[in-house]
Design an enzyme around this catalytic site. Structure first.
Site, mmCIF file in Angstrom:
data_model
loop_
_atom_site.group_PDB
_atom_site.id
_atom_site.type_symbol
_atom_site.label_atom_id
_atom_site.label_comp_id
_atom_site.label_asym_id
_atom_site.label_seq_id
_atom_site.Cartn_x
_atom_site.Cartn_y
_atom_site.Cartn_z
ATOM 1 N N ALA A 84 -10.569 -5.174 5.623
ATOM 2 C CA ALA A 84 -11.682 -6.060 5.282
ATOM 3 C C ALA A 84 -11.278 -7.520 5.410
ATOM 4 O O ALA A 84 -10.094 -7.873 5.339
ATOM 5 C CB ALA A 84 -12.133 -5.790 3.846
ATOM 6 N N SER A 111 -13.599 -2.805 10.279
ATOM 7 C CA SER A 111 -14.133 -2.330 9.013
ATOM 8 C C SER A 111 -15.618 -2.645 8.863
ATOM 9 O O SER A 111 -16.107 -3.680 9.324
ATOM 10 C CB SER A 111 -13.364 -2.985 7.857
ATOM 11 O OG SER A 111 -13.942 -2.659 6.613
ATOM 12 N N GLN A 132 -14.619 1.662 11.630
ATOM 13 C CA GLN A 132 -14.248 2.321 10.382
ATOM 14 C C GLN A 132 -15.431 2.212 9.437
ATOM 15 O O GLN A 132 -15.807 1.130 8.989
ATOM 16 C CB GLN A 132 -13.006 1.675 9.788
ATOM 17 C CG GLN A 132 -12.539 2.278 8.492
ATOM 18 C CD GLN A 132 -12.802 1.354 7.318
ATOM 19 O OE1 GLN A 132 -13.065 0.178 7.487
ATOM 20 N NE2 GLN A 132 -12.725 1.900 6.122
ATOM 21 N N TYR A 134 -17.670 2.888 6.112
ATOM 22 C CA TYR A 134 -17.895 3.220 4.717
ATOM 23 C C TYR A 134 -19.365 3.611 4.584
ATOM 24 O O TYR A 134 -20.241 2.881 5.050
ATOM 25 C CB TYR A 134 -17.646 2.027 3.804
ATOM 26 C CG TYR A 134 -16.216 1.613 3.629
ATOM 27 C CD1 TYR A 134 -15.288 2.467 3.055
ATOM 28 C CD2 TYR A 134 -15.796 0.334 4.004
ATOM 29 C CE1 TYR A 134 -13.979 2.082 2.865
ATOM 30 C CE2 TYR A 134 -14.489 -0.068 3.820
ATOM 31 C CZ TYR A 134 -13.575 0.796 3.249
ATOM 32 O OH TYR A 134 -12.281 0.416 3.064
ATOM 33 N N THR A 160 -14.177 6.711 6.439
ATOM 34 C CA THR A 160 -13.224 6.571 5.343
ATOM 35 C C THR A 160 -13.762 7.293 4.123
ATOM 36 O O THR A 160 -14.806 6.925 3.576
ATOM 37 C CB THR A 160 -12.967 5.089 5.029
ATOM 38 O OG1 THR A 160 -12.402 4.473 6.182
ATOM 39 C CG2 THR A 160 -12.007 4.944 3.867
ATOM 40 N N ARG A 169 -7.959 -2.446 -9.111
ATOM 41 C CA ARG A 169 -7.114 -3.544 -8.647
ATOM 42 C C ARG A 169 -7.233 -4.716 -9.634
ATOM 43 O O ARG A 169 -8.112 -5.585 -9.520
ATOM 44 C CB ARG A 169 -7.493 -3.915 -7.220
ATOM 45 C CG ARG A 169 -7.252 -2.751 -6.263
ATOM 46 C CD ARG A 169 -7.160 -3.179 -4.830
ATOM 47 N NE ARG A 169 -8.439 -3.459 -4.225
ATOM 48 C CZ ARG A 169 -9.209 -2.555 -3.604
ATOM 49 N NH1 ARG A 169 -8.821 -1.291 -3.538
ATOM 50 N NH2 ARG A 169 -10.351 -2.901 -3.067
ATOM 51 N N LYS A 223 -10.665 9.623 7.643
ATOM 52 C CA LYS A 223 -9.532 8.875 7.091
ATOM 53 C C LYS A 223 -9.458 9.081 5.584
ATOM 54 O O LYS A 223 -10.475 9.074 4.900
ATOM 55 C CB LYS A 223 -9.694 7.382 7.398
ATOM 56 C CG LYS A 223 -8.586 6.494 6.856
ATOM 57 C CD LYS A 223 -8.804 5.063 7.340
ATOM 58 C CE LYS A 223 -7.696 4.131 6.850
ATOM 59 N NZ LYS A 223 -7.910 3.724 5.442
ATOM 60 N N HIS A 247 -4.755 4.638 1.651
ATOM 61 C CA HIS A 247 -5.363 3.304 1.611
ATOM 62 C C HIS A 247 -4.334 2.248 1.202
ATOM 63 O O HIS A 247 -4.666 1.256 0.532
ATOM 64 C CB HIS A 247 -6.566 3.287 0.665
ATOM 65 C CG HIS A 247 -7.741 2.535 1.205
ATOM 66 N ND1 HIS A 247 -8.749 3.137 1.931
ATOM 67 C CD2 HIS A 247 -8.064 1.232 1.157
ATOM 68 C CE1 HIS A 247 -9.646 2.230 2.282
ATOM 69 N NE2 HIS A 247 -9.245 1.060 1.816
ATOM 70 N N ASP A 278 -1.227 5.932 8.361
ATOM 71 C CA ASP A 278 -0.922 4.565 7.930
ATOM 72 C C ASP A 278 -0.407 4.597 6.504
ATOM 73 O O ASP A 278 -0.344 5.646 5.873
ATOM 74 C CB ASP A 278 -2.141 3.636 8.060
ATOM 75 C CG ASP A 278 -3.219 3.875 7.000
ATOM 76 O OD1 ASP A 278 -2.891 4.107 5.822
ATOM 77 O OD2 ASP A 278 -4.410 3.809 7.353
ATOM 78 N N GLY A 280 2.435 1.855 4.520
ATOM 79 C CA GLY A 280 3.853 1.606 4.306
ATOM 80 C C GLY A 280 4.680 1.293 5.533
ATOM 81 O O GLY A 280 5.871 0.999 5.413
ATOM 82 N N ILE A 281 4.115 1.349 6.727
ATOM 83 C CA ILE A 281 4.886 1.072 7.948
ATOM 84 C C ILE A 281 5.298 -0.396 7.979
ATOM 85 O O ILE A 281 4.451 -1.296 7.937
ATOM 86 C CB ILE A 281 4.049 1.384 9.206
ATOM 87 C CG1 ILE A 281 3.742 2.877 9.307
ATOM 88 C CG2 ILE A 281 4.747 0.866 10.462
ATOM 89 C CD1 ILE A 281 4.864 3.699 9.887
ATOM 90 N N ARG A 282 6.610 -0.638 8.058
ATOM 91 C CA ARG A 282 7.124 -2.000 8.182
ATOM 92 C C ARG A 282 8.230 -2.116 9.222
ATOM 93 O O ARG A 282 8.641 -3.233 9.557
ATOM 94 C CB ARG A 282 7.673 -2.486 6.828
ATOM 95 C CG ARG A 282 6.638 -2.643 5.727
ATOM 96 C CD ARG A 282 5.622 -3.730 6.010
ATOM 97 N NE ARG A 282 4.681 -3.893 4.924
ATOM 98 C CZ ARG A 282 3.557 -3.195 4.771
ATOM 99 N NH1 ARG A 282 3.255 -2.249 5.667
ATOM 100 N NH2 ARG A 282 2.737 -3.417 3.763
ATOM 101 N N ARG A 302 -1.434 -4.491 6.573
ATOM 102 C CA ARG A 302 -1.126 -5.803 5.999
ATOM 103 C C ARG A 302 -0.320 -6.723 6.908
ATOM 104 O O ARG A 302 -0.638 -7.917 7.019
ATOM 105 C CB ARG A 302 -0.394 -5.620 4.667
ATOM 106 C CG ARG A 302 -1.243 -4.985 3.555
ATOM 107 C CD ARG A 302 -0.369 -4.716 2.342
ATOM 108 N NE ARG A 302 -1.097 -4.276 1.157
ATOM 109 C CZ ARG A 302 -1.215 -3.010 0.781
ATOM 110 N NH1 ARG A 302 -0.679 -2.032 1.529
ATOM 111 N NH2 ARG A 302 -1.865 -2.704 -0.321
#
Length: 358
Positions: A84, A111, A132, A134, A160, A169, A223, A247, A278, A280-282, A302
Site C-alpha cells: 500500500a 495493491s 492484488q 482486497y 489476498t 498494529r 495470497k 503479510h 514472501d 522476510g527476504i533480505r 519493504r
C-alpha cells in the site's frame, strides 16, 4: 525533492538508511509488525535455522536465471510484491516503483490500496503487473476493480485472503497515522467515492468464484496461505497459483515464520501449481533457500520501498539487482548453475546441519 542517493551493500543496512529519510509515522507503518512482533522477528530468524548442502567440483557456472510465469518473462525468480501507499516515501508513488521493476525486468504487484489508481500505474511502464485484490464489503466496487484491472492490462489477480480485518498494529495508533485515500477509491473530482470500503470479513472459498467470474479469465492466485489444509482447499477450487505469506508479520502475530510455512505448503502442493513466497527476504541466500524449499517465485516488499525512498526508480532497480547478485554468488558456491539445480539442493535443518530435505 528527491533525496541524494546513498550507497548500500545489503538490504539490512538499507533499512537503516531509509529510516533517516522517511517520516517516523510512515516508517513505522512500513517497517513494524502486529502485536509483540513475534512473527515479524521469526520471519527473519527462520532462515537461520536452515543450512545449504554445499557441493563442490561441479564444473558448473551460473547460467541465466530467467523465469516464466503466466506468460510473463522475468529476469530472475524475484518480483516486487504488492504494498500500500508508495506515496508515503516518494511523490511519484507506484508509478516510480513500476519504472524500477520494469528497468530491472520483473513483475510488479499493485495493491487495491495503492496511492495511485490501477490505470495510472498500468501506464507508468511497459512491465507486466498483477493486481492484488482486497475484497471490500461493496461487491459492486469489487466487481468494478476486477474489470478495470483486466481492461488496464494486468496479467493476473492475487486475492489476498489474510486481511479480513486489519492487524493489531499499535505503532500506527500511537503515531495517529492517517493514510491518504487510495487512488482507486477516488472519483474524478478527487473526492472519496461513497462506497462501503472496509474489508469484507466474510470472504470464503466462494469468493474465489466471484473473483474468477469478474476478472475475465485472468489467472487467480490466492495470497496468505500458510497451512496444508488451506493449500489443499484452494487447490480443490482450481486456483492457478498459491502465494505463501503471513503479510510480513503485519496481520496475525504469533503465526509461524512464513519460511517454515512454505516448507509445509510445498510438501502439500508438490508442484501442482506455481508457488509464490514472501515475508522476510533480505538476502540472496534467503531467495536460494526459498527456491530450494519449493518456491517458484519470491516477492520482495519493504526493501523496495526503502530503495524507492533513497533513489526513486533507480533505488528500486538497485534493490532487485543486489538480491540477484547475492543469489548468483550463493549458486556458484553451491554448484547450482540453474534454478533447477537450486530445487535439487537439499536443505539441512538444526544447529548441526542435519535432516536433509527438499
Amino acid at each position: 525533492m528527491q533525496q541524494p542517493s546513498a550507497k548500500f551493500f545489503n538490504l539490512l543496512e538499507l533499512e537503516d538508511l531509509a529510516a533517516g529519510l522517511i517520516a517516523r509515522p510512515a516508517f513505522d507503518y512500513i517497517a513494524r509488525g502486529a502485536g509483540d512482533e513475534q512473527t515479524l522477528r521469526e520471519n527473519r530468524i527462520a532462515f537461520s535455522r536452515v543450512f545449504v548442502d554445499q557441493r563442490i567440483l561441479s564444473g558448473k557456472t551460473v547460467q541465466n536465471l530467467q523465469t516464466q510465469v503466466f506468460g510473463s518473462q522475468l529476469r530472475a525468480p524475484i518480483m516486487v510484491g504488492a504494498m500500500a501507499a508508495h506515496g508515503l516515501v516518494h511523490p511519484a508513488a507506484e508509478s516510480e516503483t513500476a519504472r524500477g521493476a520494469a528497468a530491472y525486468g520483473t513483475l510488479l504487484g499493485v495493491s487495491t490500496v495503492a496511492t495511485q489508481n490501477l490505470e495510472q500505474i498500468a501506464s507508468a511502464s511497459q512491465g507486466d503487473k498483477w493486481f492484488q485484490c482486497y475484497l471490500t464489503r461493496d461487491s459492486g466496487f469489487n466487481r468494478e476493480l476486477l474489470q478495470r484491472a483486466k481492461a488496464a492490462g494486468y496479467k493476473a489477480i492475487v486475492l489476498t485472503a489474510d486481511v479480513t480485518v486489519g492487524g493489531n498494529r499499535e505503532h500506527d495508533r500511537r503515531n495517529a497515522l492517517r493514510l491518504p485515500t487510495p487512488g482507486n477509491f477516488l472519483g474524478n473530482d478527487g473526492c472519496c467515492r461513497p462506497l462501503d470500503l472496509p474489508f469484507d470479513s466474510r470472504i470464503g472459498l466462494d469468493s474465489l468464484e466471484f473473483v474468477r467470474m469478474h476478472s475475465a479469465g485472468l489467472p487467480l492466485i490466492v495470497k496468505g496461505v500458510t497451512t496444508r489444509a488451506d493449500a489443499r482447499a484452494v487447490l480443490q477450487h482450481g486456483v492457478d497459483a498459491i502465494h505463501v505469506s503471513n503479510h510480513g508479520g503485519r496481520q496475525l502475530d504469533g503465526s509461524p515464520a512464513a519460511f517454515d510455512s512454505l516448507q509445509r505448503v510445498a510438501d502439500e502442493v508438490r508442484g501442482q501449481v506455481p508457488l509464490l513466497f514472501d515475508s522476510g527476504i533480505r538476502r540472496g541466500l534467503d531467495v536460494f533457500k526459498a527456491i530450494a524449499a519449493g518456491a517458484d517465485l519470491v516477492a520482495i516488499g519493504r526493501p523496495v520501498l526503502y530503495g524507492l525512498a533513497l533513489n526513486g526508480w533507480q533505488g528500486v532497480q538497485a534493490v532487485l539487482e543486489q538480491l540477484e547478485q547475492e543469489l548468483r554468488i550463493v549458486m556458484q558456491l553451491c554448484g547450482a548453475a540453474t534454478l533447477a539445480d537450486i530445487r535439487n539442493t537439499p536443505l539441512l535443518h538444526g544447529a548441526s546441519g542435519s535432516e536433509p530435505t527438499g
